[in-house]
Motif scaffolding. Structure first.
Motif, PDB file in Angstrom:
ATOM      1  N   VAL A  15      -1.041  -1.262  -9.405  1.00 37.88           N
ATOM      2  CA  VAL A  15      -0.768  -2.135 -10.546  1.00 37.88           C
ATOM      3  C   VAL A  15       0.701  -2.043 -10.944  1.00 37.88           C
ATOM      4  O   VAL A  15       1.359  -3.062 -11.191  1.00 37.88           O
ATOM      5  N   ILE A  16       1.233  -0.815 -10.995  1.00 38.07           N
ATOM      6  CA  ILE A  16       2.642  -0.619 -11.366  1.00 38.07           C
ATOM      7  C   ILE A  16       3.556  -1.341 -10.391  1.00 38.07           C
ATOM      8  O   ILE A  16       4.548  -1.977 -10.780  1.00 38.07           O
ATOM      9  N   LEU A  75       3.666  10.757  -9.126  1.00 37.48           N
ATOM     10  CA  LEU A  75       2.968  11.118 -10.364  1.00 37.48           C
ATOM     11  C   LEU A  75       2.113  12.365 -10.173  1.00 37.48           C
ATOM     12  O   LEU A  75       2.062  13.233 -11.052  1.00 37.48           O
ATOM     13  N   ILE A  76       1.448  12.451  -9.018  1.00 39.01           N
ATOM     14  CA  ILE A  76       0.615  13.624  -8.727  1.00 39.01           C
ATOM     15  C   ILE A  76       1.473  14.888  -8.682  1.00 39.01           C
ATOM     16  O   ILE A  76       1.089  15.945  -9.188  1.00 39.01           O
ATOM     17  N   GLY A  77       2.664  14.773  -8.065  1.00 37.84           N
ATOM     18  CA  GLY A  77       3.558  15.923  -7.991  1.00 37.84           C
ATOM     19  C   GLY A  77       4.086  16.333  -9.345  1.00 37.84           C
ATOM     20  O   GLY A  77       4.144  17.528  -9.676  1.00 37.84           O
ATOM     21  N   TRP A  78       4.474  15.356 -10.163  1.00 35.82           N
ATOM     22  CA  TRP A  78       5.008  15.654 -11.492  1.00 35.82           C
ATOM     23  C   TRP A  78       3.955  16.297 -12.389  1.00 35.82           C
ATOM     24  O   TRP A  78       4.256  17.198 -13.166  1.00 35.82           O
ATOM     25  N   LEU A  79       2.715  15.801 -12.290  1.00 39.25           N
ATOM     26  CA  LEU A  79       1.648  16.268 -13.173  1.00 39.25           C
ATOM     27  C   LEU A  79       0.842  17.421 -12.579  1.00 39.25           C
ATOM     28  O   LEU A  79      -0.082  17.919 -13.222  1.00 39.25           O
ATOM     29  N   GLY A 107       0.811  -1.209   0.000  1.00 40.50           N
ATOM     30  CA  GLY A 107       0.000   0.000   0.000  1.00 40.50           C
ATOM     31  C   GLY A 107       0.842   1.255   0.000  1.00 40.50           C
ATOM     32  O   GLY A 107       0.562   2.215  -0.739  1.00 40.50           O
ATOM     33  N   LEU A 108       1.903   1.258   0.810  1.00 37.73           N
ATOM     34  CA  LEU A 108       2.797   2.421   0.864  1.00 37.73           C
ATOM     35  C   LEU A 108       3.475   2.661  -0.483  1.00 37.73           C
ATOM     36  O   LEU A 108       3.555   3.799  -0.952  1.00 37.73           O
ATOM     37  N   GLY A 109       3.965   1.578  -1.079  1.00 38.51           N
ATOM     38  CA  GLY A 109       4.607   1.706  -2.382  1.00 38.51           C
ATOM     39  C   GLY A 109       3.653   2.251  -3.432  1.00 38.51           C
ATOM     40  O   GLY A 109       4.021   3.111  -4.239  1.00 38.51           O
ATOM     41  N   SER A 110       2.416   1.770  -3.413  1.00 36.70           N
ATOM     42  CA  SER A 110       1.409   2.229  -4.378  1.00 36.70           C
ATOM     43  C   SER A 110       1.117   3.709  -4.200  1.00 36.70           C
ATOM     44  O   SER A 110       1.035   4.469  -5.179  1.00 36.70           O
ATOM     45  N   VAL A 111       0.944   4.133  -2.945  1.00 41.29           N
ATOM     46  CA  VAL A 111       0.636   5.536  -2.658  1.00 41.29           C
ATOM     47  C   VAL A 111       1.821   6.433  -2.995  1.00 41.29           C
ATOM     48  O   VAL A 111       1.650   7.541  -3.515  1.00 41.29           O
ATOM     49  N   LEU A 168      -4.715   7.461  -9.924  1.00 41.27           N
ATOM     50  CA  LEU A 168      -3.267   7.263  -9.886  1.00 41.27           C
ATOM     51  C   LEU A 168      -2.867   6.326  -8.749  1.00 41.27           C
ATOM     52  O   LEU A 168      -1.883   5.593  -8.863  1.00 41.27           O
ATOM     53  N   VAL A 169      -3.610   6.342  -7.649  1.00 39.97           N
ATOM     54  CA  VAL A 169      -3.354   5.396  -6.560  1.00 39.97           C
ATOM     55  C   VAL A 169      -3.583   3.968  -7.048  1.00 39.97           C
ATOM     56  O   VAL A 169      -2.788   3.062  -6.767  1.00 39.97           O
ATOM     57  N   LEU A 170      -4.672   3.770  -7.796  1.00 44.33           N
ATOM     58  CA  LEU A 170      -4.944   2.449  -8.367  1.00 44.33           C
ATOM     59  C   LEU A 170      -3.853   2.060  -9.363  1.00 44.33           C
ATOM     60  O   LEU A 170      -3.405   0.907  -9.382  1.00 44.33           O
TER      61      LEU A 170
END
Length: 288
Positions: free
Chosen positions: A247-248, A226-230, A216-220, A241-243
């Motif tokens: 997956v990533i 990604l949220i910061g970059w975009l 969960g931590l890795g996913s968040v 993006l959390v979802l």
């Protein structure tokens, strides 16, 4: 190809954990370790009820209630007894190990001769595609519900609680109640991941939750980068993006195994990957 498809399906199963950690860590700023126990609890409740051939409309609500109660207990210990939230989560997680073992009566419980949500509903003939579609619908429904909740007045109060407790308290909002409800919601979502992964793998195990909080931590963290970059400000895109992060994360682990890394070193590879994701924004700032 099937190797990565399995990773994709597991990533969807772990979406509940990612959303739960997002609520506890990013909204309430609470490092909740209850996740390890509530995830296993969701799997245990699922296995017990399915082996007793109870219908799905009974199993899922029972899983949500069980996970919610575990999170609420953590919240009560933290808010009412003034215990550090990290310690409160550790205490409940430790207690849940005994609870889960007592409920199962043994260390693992296979789902032999039982139907699952993936076999009960047949959307297409291909089993993997059918599982993917069902998982996609479940994850979409959960995400829509959470997104709608966070856009309501109650959800805005939740988000404000994590940003500035003093301001929200001055507006007459019960901070303790908000934290208890938030942790209950986060662990209910985590239990749903246990519900899904148990049916996906066909068994539940007492040790299945050990270290699962790192997923969960890795996913968040991936989503946060990604949220910061975009420069994302939308709640809906943030949840998406959390979802995607869940997956990533699983696809990266699948790639690690596929290139020949020893399975015994998977936990080490996971820790290194999360460390890289955490440190990447800071390294980029230093470079700039």
């Amino acid at each position: 190809m099937d190797f990565y498809l399995t990773a994709l399906l597991q990533g969807l199963c772990f979406s509940g954990i990612a959303l739960g950690i997002y609520i506890s860590m990013k909204i309430f700023n609470i490092p909740d370790i209850t996740t390890d126990g509530s995830y296993t609890l969701g799997g245990v409740v699922t296995a017990i009820l399915l082996t007793r051939h109870l219908p799905g409309y009974v199993v899922l609500p029972a899983v949500l209630i069980a996970g919610g109660l575990s999170g609420a207990i953590t919240g009560i210990i933290h808010t009412k007894l003034k215990i550090n939230p990290l310690l409160a989560g550790i205490l409940v997680m430790t207690a849940l190990y005994s609870v889960n073992l007592t409920l199962m009566g043994r260390s693992n419980l296979p789902l032999i001769g039982t139907s699952s949500v993936f076999t009960f509903v047949q959307l297409v003939n291909n089993p993997n595609q059918n599982t993917f579609l069902i998982l996609g619908l479940i994850v979409m429904a959960i995400t829509l519900l959470i997104g709608y909740l966070l856009k309501t007045d109650f959800g805005i109060a939740m988000r404000a609680t994590g940003n500035s407790e003093s301001m929200v308290r001055s507006l007459g909002v019960n901070i303790d109640r908000m934290k208890i409800i938030g942790l209950a919601l986060a662990n209910a979502l985590t239990a749903v991941s246990g519900y899904l992964i148990t049916q996906f793998q066909g068994f539940t195990d007492i040790n299945m939750g050990i270290g699962v909080v790192i997923i969960g931590l890795g996913s968040v963290i991936i989503a946060e980068v990604l949220i910061g970059w975009l420069n994302i400000t939308s709640v809906w895109i943030s949840l998406a993006l959390v979802l995607a992060g869940a997956v990533i994360f699983q696809l990266v682990l699948a790639f690690t195994l596929n290139i020949g890394v020893d399975a015994n070193l998977l936990k080490l590879a996971t820790a290194v990957f999360v460390l890289l994701i955490v440190s990447l924004p800071r390294l980029l700032q230093v470079k700039d």
